[in-house]
Write a protein that holds these residues in place. Structure first.
Motif, PDB file in Angstrom:
ATOM      1  N   VAL A 141     -13.867 101.047  73.540  1.00  7.61           N
ATOM      2  CA  VAL A 141     -13.585  99.720  74.086  1.00  7.61           C
ATOM      3  C   VAL A 141     -13.192  99.814  75.555  1.00  7.61           C
ATOM      4  O   VAL A 141     -13.608  98.987  76.380  1.00  7.61           O
ATOM      5  CB  VAL A 141     -12.478  99.012  73.272  1.00  7.61           C
ATOM      6  N   ALA A 142     -12.401 100.832  75.921  1.00  9.16           N
ATOM      7  CA  ALA A 142     -12.015 101.008  77.327  1.00  9.16           C
ATOM      8  C   ALA A 142     -13.253 101.186  78.206  1.00  9.16           C
ATOM      9  O   ALA A 142     -13.347 100.609  79.298  1.00  9.16           O
ATOM     10  CB  ALA A 142     -11.076 102.207  77.462  1.00  9.16           C
ATOM     11  N   SER A 143     -14.199 101.990  77.736  1.00  4.28           N
ATOM     12  CA  SER A 143     -15.413 102.199  78.541  1.00  4.28           C
ATOM     13  C   SER A 143     -16.229 100.915  78.643  1.00  4.28           C
ATOM     14  O   SER A 143     -16.844 100.644  79.678  1.00  4.28           O
ATOM     15  CB  SER A 143     -16.267 103.317  77.922  1.00  4.28           C
ATOM     16  N   TYR A 144     -16.220 100.089  77.585  1.00  6.31           N
ATOM     17  CA  TYR A 144     -16.953  98.819  77.632  1.00  6.31           C
ATOM     18  C   TYR A 144     -16.301  97.849  78.612  1.00  6.31           C
ATOM     19  O   TYR A 144     -16.988  97.161  79.380  1.00  6.31           O
ATOM     20  CB  TYR A 144     -17.014  98.179  76.242  1.00  6.31           C
ATOM     21  N   TRP A 145     -14.966  97.769  78.585  1.00  3.69           N
ATOM     22  CA  TRP A 145     -14.268  96.882  79.521  1.00  3.69           C
ATOM     23  C   TRP A 145     -14.608  97.241  80.965  1.00  3.69           C
ATOM     24  O   TRP A 145     -14.758  96.367  81.816  1.00  3.69           O
ATOM     25  CB  TRP A 145     -12.751  96.992  79.313  1.00  3.69           C
ATOM     26  N   ARG A 146     -14.711  98.556  81.248  1.00  2.00           N
ATOM     27  CA  ARG A 146     -14.961  98.984  82.625  1.00  2.00           C
ATOM     28  C   ARG A 146     -16.349  98.597  83.116  1.00  2.00           C
ATOM     29  O   ARG A 146     -16.611  98.597  84.316  1.00  2.00           O
ATOM     30  CB  ARG A 146     -14.778 100.500  82.734  1.00  2.00           C
ATOM     31  N   GLU A 147     -17.254  98.280  82.192  1.00  2.79           N
ATOM     32  CA  GLU A 147     -18.615  97.903  82.567  1.00  2.79           C
ATOM     33  C   GLU A 147     -18.762  96.418  82.872  1.00  2.79           C
ATOM     34  O   GLU A 147     -19.811  96.002  83.360  1.00  2.79           O
ATOM     35  CB  GLU A 147     -19.590  98.251  81.433  1.00  2.79           C
ATOM     36  N   LEU A 148     -17.725  95.613  82.564  1.00  3.93           N
ATOM     37  CA  LEU A 148     -17.884  94.160  82.589  1.00  3.93           C
ATOM     38  C   LEU A 148     -16.971  93.503  83.610  1.00  3.93           C
ATOM     39  O   LEU A 148     -15.913  94.034  83.952  1.00  3.93           O
ATOM     40  CB  LEU A 148     -17.580  93.586  81.193  1.00  3.93           C
ATOM     41  N   ASP A 149     -17.381  92.303  84.058  1.00  2.00           N
ATOM     42  CA  ASP A 149     -16.507  91.509  84.911  1.00  2.00           C
ATOM     43  C   ASP A 149     -15.505  90.763  84.025  1.00  2.00           C
ATOM     44  O   ASP A 149     -15.473  90.949  82.806  1.00  2.00           O
ATOM     45  CB  ASP A 149     -17.323  90.544  85.770  1.00  2.00           C
ATOM     46  N   THR A 150     -14.686  89.899  84.637  1.00  2.00           N
ATOM     47  CA  THR A 150     -13.606  89.234  83.901  1.00  2.00           C
ATOM     48  C   THR A 150     -14.130  88.389  82.751  1.00  2.00           C
ATOM     49  O   THR A 150     -13.619  88.456  81.632  1.00  2.00           O
ATOM     50  CB  THR A 150     -12.778  88.360  84.863  1.00  2.00           C
ATOM     51  N   THR A 151     -15.172  87.594  82.996  1.00  2.00           N
ATOM     52  CA  THR A 151     -15.719  86.740  81.931  1.00  2.00           C
ATOM     53  C   THR A 151     -16.314  87.585  80.824  1.00  2.00           C
ATOM     54  O   THR A 151     -16.140  87.282  79.635  1.00  2.00           O
ATOM     55  CB  THR A 151     -16.787  85.790  82.503  1.00  2.00           C
ATOM     56  N   GLY A 152     -17.009  88.641  81.170  1.00  2.00           N
ATOM     57  CA  GLY A 152     -17.590  89.514  80.160  1.00  2.00           C
ATOM     58  C   GLY A 152     -16.527  90.184  79.310  1.00  2.00           C
ATOM     59  O   GLY A 152     -16.675  90.311  78.092  1.00  2.00           O
ATOM     60  N   ARG A 153     -15.425  90.615  79.937  1.00  2.00           N
ATOM     61  CA  ARG A 153     -14.326  91.225  79.179  1.00  2.00           C
ATOM     62  C   ARG A 153     -13.703  90.220  78.217  1.00  2.00           C
ATOM     63  O   ARG A 153     -13.373  90.550  77.082  1.00  2.00           O
ATOM     64  CB  ARG A 153     -13.264  91.750  80.144  1.00  2.00           C
ATOM     65  N   PHE A 154     -13.518  89.003  78.711  1.00  2.00           N
ATOM     66  CA  PHE A 154     -12.958  87.947  77.855  1.00  2.00           C
ATOM     67  C   PHE A 154     -13.841  87.730  76.626  1.00  2.00           C
ATOM     68  O   PHE A 154     -13.351  87.708  75.489  1.00  2.00           O
ATOM     69  CB  PHE A 154     -12.836  86.660  78.662  1.00  2.00           C
TER      70      PHE A 154
END
Length: 569
Positions: free
Chosen positions: A125-138
């Motif tokens: 999940v940490a690696s996925y968050w690092r790939e996304l902007d704020t809206t994508g993380r949300f």
């Protein structure tokens, strides 16, 4: 994911229906079928079962943001939404990852997380968050937690799909029935089937084996308010309406085609295996028959309380004892398909007449019609509702077609429900709301006295002990929580109560505050029953706040004996 995030932003940014439909059409025009399949699933209300525990997400967010747990919790309390809090506290993304489609994110990244060790879940999940902007993380965090919601109705999604594919919206609505059922995974093939060109007019007569069990969209009723004396002017004479008792059960459709029976709930869940006795009753129906009605526990020649049906639904195994303790019947009140032909455009009187013939030799029950000379006479009969175990009346226009959803284009159904049961409770706990009410305490727990206080002085002694945080003494006078509610007040009233809560907070338990008893509320609820799972021994159905009782002192709030009396009618 980027395209879906862009769509979410567009839907969230506007309240105009035309803007939302336009955004949906733009997305469907450019999305790959496999991605659009998942988008329709989520937009229409489908949810994934949570794939990563909330505790793992919280701890990971703290670690990634480099903030202590207390600061994250304070931020969460201010924001009111876990996914939004995480999206804001995470450090800015570095190099954004390769733009993967929504289907690949769900099928190859999110779903495989379920069942992994917590350490591996956190790493991925940490690696996925690092790939996304704020809206994508949300959005990703919402999807991981199974809590995705967006301000668009299923009807708008159907309308946008219909305009995109140049189809009748009603046809798309029917094809979407069951689309969000958790046992069927969205796929490109299922999405393309929603958009397939319309077949000839007699399409309903010949169904492929894979869609033989397809139900129709449910027609929903509007709430009827006001005085019966005014109904003549508003609705015309009662002769214009078919009047039936409103049963308190599970709205359902029975579909009999290709020698099989399917039972669908209004929530678009396939519930056939939960009701084997109804399958047996429906098996003799001719192929090409679809009935609309209510699943109700029937005991002693009358409908039983909904709580009994609820207990039956919760059973993992349907033993003979369970079936015997809560025997279910189907109360039929409409005919949607007969001999493979769609009857929904027929006048209601014609559908009713044919339904009576269809069930002439069946053990299924036909919803009885109610007749009276005028509206005041019907109002008098409506008073008998609780004694009969029903919720009031359903009013259906005699010449109306069967519509889709809560629409008035095909005629109107009204639910003329009895007034709710009421009790006066004392506010004792509060929790912040969500969304635009995330900074205001809007979710309340209410209590009643375990017995009637002898006088105001005895009650005040208990209130003083609560203020000193002294535990209640066994057998002594005390306030017992019995219901939670979060709706019924205006924004101004919520703001008023919020000020009282903040000024009278005794203790904090995570997001919950215990409150010095100060306010009495009149609560309304649809049903009440015994419940060993609750400290009070009582549970209410659909509780909501009717008004703040500024006129009522705390010692005059209701008691457990009051609630017991409601249970006994």
């Amino acid at each position: 994911m980027h395209a879906f995030a862009t769509l979410f932003t567009a839907l969230d940014a506007s309240t105009a229906t035309s803007d939302k439909v336009a955004a949906l059409r733009r997305y469907f025009a450019q999305a790959r079928p496999e991605d659009a399949a998942w988008a329709v699933y989520f937009l229409a209300g489908g949810k994934l079962r949570q794939v990563v525990p909330t505790g793992v997400l919280r701890a990971l967010a703290c670690a990634e943001a480099g903030v202590p747990e207390w600061l994250f919790e304070e931020s969460y309390q201010a924001v009111g939404d876990l996914a939004e809090t995480i999206a804001h506290v995470l450090p800015p993304a570095g190099q954004l990852g390769e733009p993967l489609g929504l289907a690949e994110w769900i099928e190859h990244r999110l779903l495989p997380l379920r069942g992994l060790p917590p350490e591996e879940q956190a790493r991925r999940v940490a690696s996925y968050w690092r790939e996304l902007d704020t809206t994508g993380r949300f959005l990703l965090t919402k999807l991981i937690g199974g809590g995705f919601r967006v301000g668009v109705s299923k009807l708008l999604v159907q309308r946008a799909l219909a305009e995109h594919a140049e189809l009748d919206a009603k046809r798309v609505a029917q094809r979407m029935m069951g689309y969000t059922d958790g046992r069927s995974t969205p796929s490109a093939a299922r999405y393309l089937a929603l958009l397939a060109p319309a077949a000839p007019a007699q399409e309903g007569e010949q169904r492929a084996p894979d869609d033989a069990g397809q139900p129709y969209p449910f027609f929903l009723a509007h709430q009827l308010e006001g005085d019966a004396a005014d109904f003549e002017a508003r609705l015309g004479p009662p002769e214009r309406w078919l009047v039936e008792w409103k049963f308190d059960g599970i709205r359902a459709q029975i579909v009999k085609r290709a020698g099989r029976v399917w039972i669908w709930s209004r929530g678009e869940d396939l519930i056939t295996e939960r009701f084997p006795e109804i399958v047996a009753l429906a098996q003799p129906l001719p192929d090409g028959t679809v009935l609309d009605g209510e699943l109700v526990v029937w005991q002693d020649e009358r409908p039983a309380p909904f709580a009994l049906l609820q207990q039956r639904i919760g059973r993992l195994k349907l033993t003979k004892k369970v079936l015997g303790d809560a025997p279910v019947n189907f109360i039929a009140y409409d005919l949607l398909e007969w001999q493979g032909v769609d009857w929904r455009a027929q006048p209601h009187t014609a559908r009713r007449q044919q339904l009576e013939q269809v069930l002439a030799d069946s053990r299924m029950q036909l919803s009885p019609m109610v007749q009276a000379a005028d509206w005041p006479a019907l109002a008098e009969l409506r008073i008998e509702s609780r004694e009969r175990g029903v919720e009031g009346f359903m009013l259906k226009q005699r010449d109306a077609a069967y519509g889709t959803g809560r629409t008035k284009s095909s005629g109107t159904w009204w639910k003329w429900k009895i007034e709710p049961m009421t009790a006066d409770g004392v506010l004792v706990y509060a929790q912040r709301g969500h969304g635009r009410r995330a900074s205001v305490y809007t979710d309340y727990t209410f209590a009643v006295w375990n017995r009637q206080p002898a006088d105001a002085a005895e009650a005040q002694a208990v209130l003083d002990a609560i203020a000193r945080r002294e535990p209640a003494q066994p057998g002594a006078l005390q306030l017992v929580p019995f219901a939670k509610a979060y709706s019924g007040l205006t924004d101004a009233e919520f703001a008023e109560v919020d000020r009282v809560i903040r000024a009278n907070t005794l203790e904090k338990f995570g997001p919950v505050r215990s409150v010095k008893p100060t306010l009495v509320f009149e609560l309304g609820f649809e049903g009440i029953q015994r419940s060993p799972r609750h400290k009070s021994g009582i549970a209410t159905r659909f509780p909501r706040m009717l008004r703040i009782r500024h006129d009522k002192p705390l010692w005059e709030a209701d008691t457990l004996q009051t609630l017991e009396a409601l249970i006994h009618g």
